[in-house]
Scaffold this active site. Structure first.
Site, PDB file in Angstrom:
ATOM      1  N   ASP A  29       0.781  -1.167   0.070  1.00 42.28           N
ATOM      2  CA  ASP A  29       0.066  -0.071  -0.009  1.00 42.28           C
ATOM      3  C   ASP A  29       0.838   1.425  -0.005  1.00 42.28           C
ATOM      4  OD1 ASP A  29      -2.477  -0.944  -0.151  1.00 42.28           O
ATOM      5  OD2 ASP A  29      -2.747  -1.036   2.005  1.00 42.28           O
ATOM      6  N   ALA A  97     -15.185   2.095  -0.493  1.00 45.17           N
ATOM      7  CA  ALA A  97     -14.388   1.913  -1.493  1.00 45.17           C
ATOM      8  C   ALA A  97     -15.207   1.890  -2.875  1.00 45.17           C
ATOM      9  CB  ALA A  97     -13.515   0.695  -1.354  1.00 45.17           C
TER      10      ALA A  97
END
Length: 398
Positions: A29, A97
């Site tokens: 990430d 998301a």
């Protein structure tokens, strides 16, 4: 597993550590791994015809219920007090998301804050035009490595908020270290492609996945695996669980959800996403140590055969005398010397096996040459010297 535990990583099996040493692709990430995280709002860019004060208030209202560091920084930059942000009957819209937006509804007002493409679709669906000056502002912010958050009011674009993050010091060197190991690094981020490209180039990663959704991670992993590659990734959320389970090595953060921990085969107690680099090195050291011991053992046996075979069969096959290059005292002393040497060399190798061979991030071919030179050639020479010395001592008693 013990070595991984010293690095504060709990592994569910030794196989997971071993696999880590063979991985080809590493997914990381961006936020908190490559960048420091906690992105902060730095500028408000209102669209033409929108007063700066009005845009700032709309941006702050969209972030009232946003508990992320980014949301808090927008409130802080606005310099508005809590009483300035009171509205009648507010309905807060949480970020997801899927929608990639958050905001607030009150009376006849709908304020949304989110990614450029999402807000663009929202406004154009309502029949409104996305302002060209806001498009230029988002492009400029992205090209400079920032993250643009577009704000709309009643499906009309009011402007863009600029967020900035800082790349961690020394991260380029760490990625260079992985590259020398032959590991491809992939940055996963929800940012737009321009911002992702800027951060990826500055950090030195090999590839990136922009505007990433949970299924994008898993699809990328599957694609790499279909090409015969081993993939590792880290994650901490429930939406990371499918990708963690799909990856060959899945490292879940200790602060993550239970679903993430169960899906992965390792748990990092320090919640440090870059710990994958240490795990890869531990796995590679494990594989290299095993290869080293195997190389030494095979080379060792070759030398011992020169002592044992002539001794066993020289009476029946006199021609084997040519193989008796060690010129040992007798068949009995040759066999006894080989047995004693074997009994001494095995305990000597145990500390090496436990400690591990020193690992350096160099190419596989360079590692092979070094191992063959040190442990292959050494494994041949040491038994010749050792058995001969033992034979000289034993011959005193024959």
């Amino acid at each position: 597993m013990d070595r991984a535990l010293r690095a504060n990583v709990i592994t569910k099996s030794g196989k997971a550590v071993e696999t880590a040493g063979d991985i080809d692709v590493l997914l990381l990430d961006k936020t908190g791994t490559i960048t420091i995280g906690n992105r902060k709002a730095t500028h408000f860019h209102p669209s033409n015809g929108i007063q700066l004060e009005e845009f700032i208030k709309a941006s702050a209202l969209s972030s009232v219920a946003d508990e992320t560091p980014e949301g808090k920084s927008i409130i802080e930059l606005s310099q508005l007090k809590s009483e300035d942000l009171l509205v009648p009957n507010p309905v807060y819209i949480d970020f997801t998301a899927e929608t990639r937006t958050s905001g607030i509804d009150f009376e006849n007002t709908r304020i949304r804050k989110g990614a450029y493409d999402t807000i663009k679709k929202l406004t154009e669906k309502a029949g409104n035009i996305f302002p060209p000056e806001t498009h230029e502002a988002t492009t400029k912010i992205s090209e400079n490595g920032g993250t643009p958050l577009v704000v709309s009011v009643n499906e009309k674009v009011w402007g863009v908020i600029e967020l900035q993050d800082i790349i961690k010091t020394g991260i380029q060197e760490r990625f260079q270290r992985l590259r020398k190991m032959g590991v491809k690094t992939v940055m996963v981020t929800g940012d737009n492609p321009l911002t992702a490209k800027f951060i990826a180039e500055k950090a030195g990663v090999d590839d990136f996945i922009a505007e990433a959704k949970p299924e994008d991670k898993m699809n990328y992993i599957k694609k790499e695996q279909q090409e015969g590659k081993l993939v590792a990734m880290m994650g901490d959320g429930t939406n990371d669980a499918p990708a963690l389970a799909q990856a060959d090595v899945g490292v879940a953060m200790n602060s993550g959800t239970q679903a993430a921990k169960e899906a992965g085969n390792m748990v990092d107690l320090d919640n440090d996403p870059t710990k994958l680099i240490e795990i890869v090195e531990i796995g590679k050291q494990l594989l290299m140590t095993r290869g080293t011991l195997t190389t030494f053992s095979i080379a060792n046996d070759v030398a011992k055969y020169f002592a044992i075979i002539p001794a066993l069969f020289i009476t029946f096959i006199p021609a084997l005398q040519k193989l008796n290059i060690m010129n040992l005292h007798s068949p009995e002393s040759a066999i006894l010397s080989a047995i004693i040497f074997n009994a001494l060399i095995i305990p000597f190798l145990i500390p090496l096996a436990l400690k591990g061979v020193a690992y350096k991030p160099i190419g596989a071919s360079a590692l092979l040459r070094r191992n063959l030179l040190i442990y292959g050639l050494g494994g041949v020479i040491v038994p010749f010297i050792g058995i001969k010395l033992i034979d000289l001592f034993i011959s005193l008693f024959f």
